[in-house]
Design a protein around this motif. Structure first.
Motif, short mmCIF file in Angstrom:
data_model
loop_
_atom_site.label_atom_id
_atom_site.label_comp_id
_atom_site.label_asym_id
_atom_site.label_seq_id
_atom_site.Cartn_x
_atom_site.Cartn_y
_atom_site.Cartn_z
N ARG A 40 6.72 10.11 1.98
CA ARG A 40 5.87 9.15 1.29
C ARG A 40 6.67 7.90 0.92
O ARG A 40 7.89 7.95 0.76
CB ARG A 40 5.27 9.78 0.03
N GLY A 41 5.93 6.81 0.81
CA GLY A 41 6.58 5.56 0.45
C GLY A 41 5.59 4.44 0.27
O GLY A 41 4.39 4.67 0.09
N THR A 42 6.12 3.20 0.37
CA THR A 42 5.30 2.01 0.18
C THR A 42 5.48 1.09 1.38
O THR A 42 6.60 0.87 1.85
CB THR A 42 5.72 1.26 -1.09
N ALA A 99 0.84 -1.20 0.00
CA ALA A 99 0.00 0.00 0.00
C ALA A 99 0.88 1.25 0.00
O ALA A 99 1.93 1.30 0.62
CB ALA A 99 -0.91 0.01 1.22
N ARG A 100 0.41 2.27 -0.75
CA ARG A 100 1.09 3.56 -0.72
C ARG A 100 0.73 4.27 0.59
O ARG A 100 -0.39 4.12 1.12
CB ARG A 100 0.67 4.41 -1.92
N CYS A 101 1.67 5.05 1.12
CA CYS A 101 1.42 5.66 2.42
C CYS A 101 2.15 6.99 2.57
O CYS A 101 3.05 7.33 1.80
CB CYS A 101 1.84 4.72 3.54
N GLN A 102 1.72 7.71 3.59
CA GLN A 102 2.40 8.94 3.98
C GLN A 102 2.68 8.86 5.47
O GLN A 102 1.78 8.58 6.27
CB GLN A 102 1.56 10.18 3.66
N VAL A 103 3.93 9.11 5.86
CA VAL A 103 4.36 9.00 7.25
C VAL A 103 4.46 10.40 7.85
O VAL A 103 5.07 11.30 7.28
CB VAL A 103 5.72 8.29 7.35
N SER A 104 3.82 10.57 9.01
CA SER A 104 3.85 11.85 9.71
C SER A 104 4.32 11.61 11.15
O SER A 104 3.59 11.03 11.95
CB SER A 104 2.47 12.51 9.71
N VAL A 105 5.53 12.07 11.45
CA VAL A 105 6.10 11.94 12.79
C VAL A 105 6.39 13.35 13.31
O VAL A 105 6.94 14.19 12.59
CB VAL A 105 7.41 11.12 12.77
#
Length: 249
Positions: A179-181, A166-172
């Protein structure tokens, strides 16, 4: 016309102490009025040598030999010793480093059973006061909180469609969005609970999909990372071109 000149010197000496027994040196103040015999007794505590077998040689600041203190009844001030000189102690009955090497020292060890029976230990204090892991209510609450968090993470993974590919967006917090997979979903060995492995679109990660020698997925170095499920959102997140240059050509 004649003048009477009087030379006045201090009663104390600032001296460095070295020996063939220890690897370190020390700086001491010594009274000129003490005898060499008394000095040797004092040096026993500093160097570990024996007053009856040690010899003392004096060197100046340039490491040049000045004299030997070979008369136990003579006063220290009767020798041509000045501040900054070094007294080097030799004792051939001792072995170099024998007081610094603890490998041969017999150690007193307790088995876990013997330790638990003692009443003057940290463990005994914690037990008496029901602190830390000996507080059953606190430990139960921590276990319940851990269980609830894992269930919450598992539900989020299921309900939000967090799955491999799944494609995703990481927010920390404190970091830019990336963005990544998704490449891994599970409970790894390096930390408790659920974690999501991500292959980023740019080299903004921390690893290549492996942590502490164990591989969870494969990607180029600096493209991989692991985040908690609540730091990630899956959806239509196409690749973006991030400007990672330093502004120079």
């Amino acid at each position: 016309m004649s003048e009477n000149l009087t030379v006045v010197t201090g009663s104390m000496l600032d001296i460095f102490i070295t020996s063939n027994i220890t690897s370190f040196s020390s700086e001491k103040k010594l009274d000129k009025s003490m005898t060499v015999g008394d000095l040797k007794v004092k040096l026993e505590l500093i160097t570990g040598g024996s007053a009856s077998t040690m010899t003392i040689t004096v060197f100046d600041k340039d490491n040049k030999l000045i004299c030997k203190l070979d008369d136990d009844s003579a006063l220290l001030g009767s020798f041509p010793i000045d501040n900054g000189h070094t007294l080097h102690v030799e004792d051939q009955t001792r072995t170099a480093g024998e007081f610094e090497n603890t490998a041969a020292v017999e150690k007193y060890e307790l088995t876990p059973e013997e330790y638990s029976k003692k009443s003057d230990t940290v463990q005994a204090y914690l037990k008496r006061n029901k602190l830390g892991k000996y507080n059953e209510e606190e430990m139960a609450a921590l276990a319940k909180a851990k269980e609830d968090q894992e269930k919450e993470d598992e539900n989020r993974i299921s309900s939000k469609g967090i799955a491999e590919g799944a494609r995703c967006q990481v927010s920390v917090a404190g970091q830019m969005e990336r963005r990544g997979t998704v490449r891994y979903v599970g409970k790894p060995d390096f930390q408790p609970g659920w974690w999501v492995g991500v292959q980023y679109d740019e080299p903004v990660g921390k690893n290549d999909g492996s942590v502490n020698g164990k591989r969870y997925f494969t990607c180029p170095a600096k493209y991989g990372g692991f985040v908690r499920p609540n730091n990630l959102e899956v959806g239509d997140f196409p690749e973006e071109d991030l400007d990672l240059s330093d502004g120079e050509m």
